[in-house]
Design an enzyme around this catalytic site. Structure first.
Site, PDB file in Angstrom:
ATOM      1  N   CYS A   1       0.833  -1.195   0.000  1.00  0.00           N
ATOM      2  CA  CYS A   1       0.000   0.000   0.000  1.00  0.00           C
ATOM      3  C   CYS A   1       0.875   1.255   0.000  1.00  0.00           C
ATOM      4  CB  CYS A   1      -0.915  -0.007   1.219  1.00  0.00           C
ATOM      5  SG  CYS A   1      -1.856   1.523   1.438  1.00  0.00           S
TER       6      CYS A   1
ATOM      7  N   ASP B   1       0.021  -6.153  -0.415  1.00  0.00           N
ATOM      8  CA  ASP B   1      -1.082  -6.438  -1.327  1.00  0.00           C
ATOM      9  C   ASP B   1      -0.678  -7.630  -2.184  1.00  0.00           C
ATOM     10  OD1 ASP B   1      -2.587  -4.188  -0.489  1.00  0.00           O
ATOM     11  OD2 ASP B   1      -1.447  -2.884  -1.830  1.00  0.00           O
TER      12      ASP B   1
END
Length: 282
Positions: A190, A197
Site C-alpha cells: 500500500c 497487497d
C-alpha cells in the site's frame, strides 16, 4: 518509495489513520486519489492514454435495512472506468459501505443508484454497479487465469527492489508470437500504510516473445514497491509497452480481499474481455 508518496493530494486521506466507524449513510466518507499522481511521472496524459480498461471491485460486506427495518445483504460488483479523474481509495470505500448498515432504503434499486451516484461523484467518472443476491452466486466455481504460468522457474533471486532493468532486451528473436502469461507471485505494498497487497496477474500480448525469466524477475521486483493496485497495473502495462513494444497488450491483476473488498484492475490496447470470476485466493 514512489515519487509522489508525500504528495499533498494524499494528506487528507483517512488511510493509515485511526477512524471512527459510522453506520448511518454518509457519502462524504468516500475519498478519491487523482490518477494523475502516478500517470504524470510515467508520461501518461489523460487525453492520450495508450490503454482502455477499468477497476473492477467486488463488495462482499454490503448490508442495509429495508423499509421495514429488516437487514438486507448483497454482493456488489463495481466497475470504475479508466478515464475517471480519481481512483477510489479503498479504506474510504469500506467506511462508506459501513455507513449503509443502519440506513433504510425503499428497495434494492435505490441502493444501486445511490452507489452509482456517490462513486461517480467521487471518482469524477463513469461507474457501473450490479448487486447480487447470495443465492445468485452460491455454487459459483473458483476461476483461474487462462495462460501459461511462469512461476515455476529454477532461478535465484536476491533483489526485491523495483527496477525496469530486467525488461531491457527482454524480447527474443524476430518472430511474432501471441501468448498469455500468468504469475501468482505479484506482491506490492500500500502506498500509504505499506501493508502487503497480494495478487495474480495475467499478461496477454502479441509481439516479439518476452523472456519469461526476465519478466518474472521484473514482477518480483514489486515486492518492496509502494503503490496502489491500480497504479501498479498501469506501471506494468506502461513498462511492457515501452520496453517490449508488443503490437497488442493486456494486463489484468486480481488482488486478494481486504476489508471486504477486492480490487481487480485491467488495462488493454486490444479487444480484451476480463473474466470476473474470483480466483482461488479471493
Amino acid at each position: 518509495m514512489s515519487s509522489y508518496a508525500n504528495h499533498q493530494a494524499l494528506a487528507g486521506l483517512t488511510l493509515g489513520k485511526s477512524t471512527d466507524y459510522r453506520d448511518t449513510y454518509d457519502a462524504s466518507l468516500l475519498q478519491g486519489v487523482p490518477r494523475s499522481l502516478n500517470r504524470d511521472p510515467l508520461g501518461l496524459k489523460a487525453d492520450n492514454l495508450p490503454f482502455h480498461g477499468a477497476d473492477i471491485w467486488t463488495l462482499y460486506e454490503l448490508s442495509w435495512l429495508n423499509a421495514k427495518g429488516l437487514p438486507q445483504v448483497a454482493v456488489g460488483h463495481v466497475e470504475l472506468d479508466y478515464t475517471s479523474v480519481n481512483l477510489i481509495e479503498s479504506k474510504s470505500f469500506k467506511l462508506y459501505l459501513n455507513s449503509f448498515n443502519q440506513t433504510s432504503f425503499n428497495n434494492w434499486d435505490e441502493v444501486l443508484k445511490t452507489l452509482e451516484r456517490d462513486l461517480s461523484t467521487c471518482a469524477q467518472g463513469k461507474v457501473s454497479v450490479a448487486l447480487y443476491r447470495l443465492d445468485e452466486l452460491e455454487g459459483q466455481p473458483i476461476g483461474h487465469f487462462n495462460g501459461t504460468c511462469i512461476d515455476d522457474q529454477d532461478i535465484t533471486i536476491d533483489n526485491y527492489e523495483f527496477t525496469t532493468d530486467y525488461l531491457e532486451n527482454a524480447t527474443c528473436g524476430e518472430k511474432v508470437v501471441e501468448e498469455t502469461l500468468v504469475s501468482h507471485l505479484l506482491k506490492s505494498n500500500c502506498l500509504i500504510t505499506h501493508q502487503p497487497d497480494w495478487g495474480s496477474i495475467q499478461i496477454q500480448y502479441r509481439g516479439r516473445q518476452i523472456d519469461r525469466e526476465k519478466l518474472l524477475r521484473y514482477l518480483v521486483s514489486f515486492r518492496h514497491h509502494n503503490e496502489f493496485h491500480e497504479q501498479c497495473v498501469e506501471r506494468i502495462f506502461n513498462d511492457l509497452l515501452r520496453f517490449c513494444q508488443p503490437e497488442k497488450l493486456s494486463v489484468y491483476a486480481r488482488y486478494t480481499r481486504r476489508g471486504g473488498l477486492d480490487i481487480n484492475p485491467w488495462r488493454s490496447n486490444s479487444d480484451f474481455v476480463p473474466s470476473t470470476t474470483r480466483l482461488v485466493r479471493q
